[in-house]
Design an enzyme around this catalytic site. Structure first.
Site, PDB file in Angstrom:
ATOM      1  CE  LYS A 292      48.755  48.047  73.628  1.00 18.67           C
ATOM      2  NZ  LYS A 292      48.941  46.694  74.232  1.00 18.67           N
TER       3      LYS A 292
ATOM      4  CB  SER B  99      44.986  55.258  72.152  1.00 16.82           C
ATOM      5  OG  SER B  99      45.039  55.888  70.884  1.00 16.82           O
TER       6      SER B  99
ATOM      7  CG  ASP C  68      50.653  50.271  76.424  1.00 18.79           C
ATOM      8  OD1 ASP C  68      49.681  49.505  76.561  1.00 18.79           O
ATOM      9  OD2 ASP C  68      51.826  49.869  76.271  1.00 18.79           O
TER      10      ASP C  68
HETATM   11  C1  CDM Z   1      50.967  45.324  78.788  1.00 22.99           C
HETATM   12  C2  CDM Z   1      51.243  46.554  77.975  1.00 22.99           C
HETATM   13  O1  CDM Z   1      50.012  47.121  77.554  1.00 22.99           O
HETATM   14  C3  CDM Z   1      52.049  46.164  76.755  1.00 22.99           C
HETATM   15  O2  CDM Z   1      51.982  47.128  75.760  1.00 22.99           O
HETATM   16  C4  CDM Z   1      51.995  47.581  78.808  1.00 22.99           C
HETATM   17  O3  CDM Z   1      53.194  47.053  79.312  1.00 22.99           O
HETATM   18  C5  CDM Z   1      51.167  48.087  79.999  1.00 22.99           C
HETATM   19  O4  CDM Z   1      50.797  49.396  79.688  1.00 22.99           O
HETATM   20  P1  CDM Z   1      49.611  50.108  80.517  1.00 22.99           P
HETATM   21  O5  CDM Z   1      48.369  49.273  80.428  1.00 22.99           O
HETATM   22  O6  CDM Z   1      49.570  51.533  80.085  1.00 22.99           O
HETATM   23  O7  CDM Z   1      50.163  49.958  81.994  1.00 22.99           O
HETATM   24  P2  CDM Z   1      50.008  50.979  83.196  1.00 22.99           P
HETATM   25  O8  CDM Z   1      48.560  51.353  83.328  1.00 22.99           O
HETATM   26  O9  CDM Z   1      51.048  52.026  83.087  1.00 22.99           O
HETATM   27  O10 CDM Z   1      50.445  50.004  84.401  1.00 22.99           O
HETATM   28  C6  CDM Z   1      49.520  49.121  85.010  1.00 22.99           C
HETATM   29  C7  CDM Z   1      50.336  48.217  85.926  1.00 22.99           C
HETATM   30  O11 CDM Z   1      51.075  47.278  85.102  1.00 22.99           O
HETATM   31  C8  CDM Z   1      52.350  47.022  85.672  1.00 22.99           C
HETATM   32  N1  CDM Z   1      53.406  47.352  84.682  1.00 22.99           N
HETATM   33  C9  CDM Z   1      53.137  48.142  83.612  1.00 22.99           C
HETATM   34  C10 CDM Z   1      54.140  48.358  82.669  1.00 22.99           C
HETATM   35  C11 CDM Z   1      55.421  47.772  82.880  1.00 22.99           C
HETATM   36  N2  CDM Z   1      56.430  47.972  81.990  1.00 22.99           N
HETATM   37  N3  CDM Z   1      55.656  46.998  83.972  1.00 22.99           N
HETATM   38  C12 CDM Z   1      54.659  46.774  84.869  1.00 22.99           C
HETATM   39  O12 CDM Z   1      54.878  46.056  85.864  1.00 22.99           O
HETATM   40  C13 CDM Z   1      52.439  47.890  86.947  1.00 22.99           C
HETATM   41  O13 CDM Z   1      52.016  47.087  88.031  1.00 22.99           O
HETATM   42  C14 CDM Z   1      51.403  48.970  86.699  1.00 22.99           C
HETATM   43  O14 CDM Z   1      50.880  49.475  87.911  1.00 22.99           O
HETATM   44  N1  ATP Z   2      39.937  57.196  78.446  1.00 20.78           N
HETATM   45  C1  ATP Z   2      39.664  55.993  78.989  1.00 20.78           C
HETATM   46  N2  ATP Z   2      39.155  55.012  78.233  1.00 20.78           N
HETATM   47  C2  ATP Z   2      38.904  53.780  78.789  1.00 20.78           C
HETATM   48  N3  ATP Z   2      39.130  53.451  80.069  1.00 20.78           N
HETATM   49  C3  ATP Z   2      39.636  54.418  80.859  1.00 20.78           C
HETATM   50  C4  ATP Z   2      39.926  55.717  80.355  1.00 20.78           C
HETATM   51  N4  ATP Z   2      40.441  56.439  81.364  1.00 20.78           N
HETATM   52  C5  ATP Z   2      40.476  55.637  82.439  1.00 20.78           C
HETATM   53  N5  ATP Z   2      39.970  54.421  82.170  1.00 20.78           N
HETATM   54  C6  ATP Z   2      39.889  53.301  83.154  1.00 20.78           C
HETATM   55  O1  ATP Z   2      41.120  52.555  82.943  1.00 20.78           O
HETATM   56  C7  ATP Z   2      40.834  51.155  82.808  1.00 20.78           C
HETATM   57  C8  ATP Z   2      41.787  50.608  81.790  1.00 20.78           C
HETATM   58  O2  ATP Z   2      41.422  51.152  80.538  1.00 20.78           O
HETATM   59  P1  ATP Z   2      42.108  50.525  79.247  1.00 20.78           P
HETATM   60  O3  ATP Z   2      42.134  49.025  79.398  1.00 20.78           O
HETATM   61  O4  ATP Z   2      41.487  51.107  78.036  1.00 20.78           O
HETATM   62  O5  ATP Z   2      43.574  51.120  79.425  1.00 20.78           O
HETATM   63  P2  ATP Z   2      44.924  50.744  78.714  1.00 20.78           P
HETATM   64  O6  ATP Z   2      45.856  50.305  79.786  1.00 20.78           O
HETATM   65  O7  ATP Z   2      45.325  51.862  77.840  1.00 20.78           O
HETATM   66  O8  ATP Z   2      44.563  49.524  77.763  1.00 20.78           O
HETATM   67  P3  ATP Z   2      44.904  48.002  77.925  1.00 20.78           P
HETATM   68  O9  ATP Z   2      45.493  47.783  79.288  1.00 20.78           O
HETATM   69  O10 ATP Z   2      43.559  47.365  77.749  1.00 20.78           O
HETATM   70  O11 ATP Z   2      45.862  47.729  76.813  1.00 20.78           O
HETATM   71  C9  ATP Z   2      39.385  51.065  82.352  1.00 20.78           C
HETATM   72  O12 ATP Z   2      38.803  49.875  82.856  1.00 20.78           O
HETATM   73  C10 ATP Z   2      38.740  52.327  82.932  1.00 20.78           C
HETATM   74  O13 ATP Z   2      38.191  52.041  84.199  1.00 20.78           O
END
Ligand code: CDM
Ligand code: ATP
Length: 287
Positions: free
Chosen positions: A11, A107, A139
């Site tokens: 995305k 995803s 996400d």
């Molecule tokens: C930056 C975006 O990718 C935009 O689409 C999303 O908001 C984040 O989505 P994501 O990577 O799936 O995030 P997650 O892995 O759920 O969260 C990682 C960390 O980002 C912060 N987090 C995430 C989403 C959100 N709405 N507020 C936050 O503050 C939190 O500290 C969380 O622990």
């Molecule tokens: N299926 C997976 N594919 C890639 N990374 C993964 C997966 N599952 C867990 N991880 C761990 O999660 C971390 C974040 O992965 P990734 O950045 O792809 O997640 P995302 O939050 O969906 O994407 P982004 O934050 O980049 O938009 C990676 O560095 C990896 O260590």
């Protein structure tokens, strides 16, 4: 034995405004997200007996244990449905870079959940899939719907919108990644914020008006990432000087994208590959 082969597409975020920091430490958002064709591949095999999950992956920097988002979804699905855990093998072929802002892991998780639910006679509704997955990855709900969407809440409030933009999309990611958590933590240090005009972006997408979209994109996480990643400012200036195109950070980065007319795509890709040979560079389109 029953097997599935699925694309888990990436995305981009087209405009990202952070509205406020919530009690639970997350942030409420107003942003546009769109699926793009760049994808991971999931080969999923159900061995039709009780057992556990086994993940194989072509990349050794991706966890294949309970830390993988696919494993977290597996555990959550059986915990929520109380169904007998099944013996499942997942072969994950990664093509979406991690820590890019492209939603790769999310995803993969969403794609696996939809297949697992389908295999179990759609025991969960779309809303249930959104609710059980949003705490695993903010996400993931977007990828359950997987259409161009205005996204609010922490990522679970989704309103599908029309997207008629015909441009190609060029992605370029520097060799370093950016932790989503760090980008959000730094948001509180951001003094004067530039906001995306989400309404005008929606209008531009609906009318295939790429300049209206371009003129209204901004990203609070890009602005906060630049507070702790000094190389980003220089990278953005270099990209513009090289291509005469504005590049935008997707999500929390580190990947940038630009909208390009189809006739110019190859030339721009070659310019980028010549200058940034070691970076992730890809030509893609809306999915
Ligand atoms: C930056 C975006 O990718 C935009 O689409 C999303 O908001 C984040 O989505 P994501 O990577 O799936 O995030 P997650 O892995 O759920 O969260 C990682 C960390 O980002 C912060 N987090 C995430 C989403 C959100 N709405 N507020 C936050 O503050 C939190 O500290 C969380 O622990
Ligand atoms: N299926 C997976 N594919 C890639 N990374 C993964 C997966 N599952 C867990 N991880 C761990 O999660 C971390 C974040 O992965 P990734 O950045 O792809 O997640 P995302 O939050 O969906 O994407 P982004 O934050 O980049 O938009 C990676 O560095 C990896 O260590």
């Amino acid at each position: 034995m029953k097997s599935y082969k699925e694309k888990a597409n990436a995305k981009i975020n087209i405009g990202l405004n952070i509205l406020e920091k919530l009690e639970n430490g997350y942030h409420s958002l107003d942003m546009i997200m769109a699926p793009i064709d760049l994808s991971d591949i999931l080969e999923i095999k159900f061995n039709e007996k009780k057992g556990n999950l086994k993940i194989f992956c072509n990349k050794n920097d991706v966890p294949i244990n309970e830390n993988n988002i696919i494993y977290k979804i597996y555990n959550k699905f059986y915990e929520y449905t109380s169904l007998q855990r099944e013996d499942i093998e997942v072969k994950l072929i990664k093509r979406i870079p991690s820590e890019a802002g492209l939603g790769g892991g999310s995803s993969d998780g969403a794609t696996f959940l939809k297949v697992l639910n389908n295999y179990n006679n759609n025991i969960l509704s779309t809303n249930e899939m959104i609710n059980i997955s949003k705490d695993i990855g903010a996400d993931i709900p977007f990828f359950i719907i997987n259409k161009t969407t205005r996204v609010k809440g922490i990522g679970e409030k989704l309103e599908i919108i029309e997207n008629k933009l015909e441009s190609d999309i060029i992605l370029v990611k520097p060799s370093f990644g950016i932790s989503t958590k760090d980008a959000y933590i730094n948001y509180s240090n951001l003094k004067n914020k530039n906001n995306a005009n989400i309404e005008k972006i929606i209008k531009g997408l609906k009318e295939n008006d790429v300049n209206l979209v371009r003129d209204n994109i901004d990203n609070h996480l890009q602005q906060s990432a630049k507070l702790f990643k000094n190389e980003l400012e220089k990278f953005e200036k270099e990209l513009y000087k090289l291509t005469k195109l504005k590049f935008y950070m997707t999500g929390s980065g580190s990947c940038y994208y630009s909208f390009v007319e189809k006739k110019d795509s190859k030339k721009i890709i070659n310019l980028l590959k010549n200058k940034y040979g070691t970076y992730f560079i890809s030509l893609t389109r809306f999915y």
